[in-house]
Scaffold this motif. Sequence first.
Motif: not given
Length: 200
Positions: A125-139
């Motif tokens: 993942n190349v997002d600067k904020d890991r929280a954005d990646a986690r939202r994309f991945i889902g639960p």
Amino acid sequence: MNELPAHRGLQHRGRCGANIASSTLMNEKDAGGRRLLTVAFALFLASVVFPAVTHAQPRTRAQAVAPAIDLPTDDGRIKPADLTGKVVYVDFFASWCVPCKLSFPWLRTMHQQYAAKGLVIVAINVDKDRADARRFIGPAAPPFRIGYDPAGKTADAFHVEGMPSSFLISSTGSILYSHVGFTLKDAPKIEAEIRRALAQ
């Protein structure tokens, strides 16, 4: 272009002067027409030749040595030693990437079908904020490993051109195949490359 005929017309007064100016204008128009035809023909050749050259270059970096992957994960770190001697499919993705929403479920399917045969999938993942990646991945955490590259250093090392970008790496560490973007039409071709790599 209009200044030169007017200047010549002043030098030659009367009917003769008008003819000379008119002749000059016609000659320049003819020359201009020939130049336009030449440019049009050159553009036509470019439209025919250059696309053929461009499309003749596949999106592969055959036999190029893959850069080392050393990235943090949610539960540790991906280290180069973890991937040594294995066939690895590396997929760069971002939360804002629309095609990534198609490729991620497909990665799950590839893991289910080929992990037992030796395929290791690493999504980066190349997002600067890991929280954005986690939202994309889902639960539901994916079955493959996810590394985080917020500074983009690993993406730069792979010369990533767009999202998603994928790289198939042989067990000897060479890049066998690379691909930019993703549609469901791409899936059979990429899967065939994976099967070929596992068979080597």
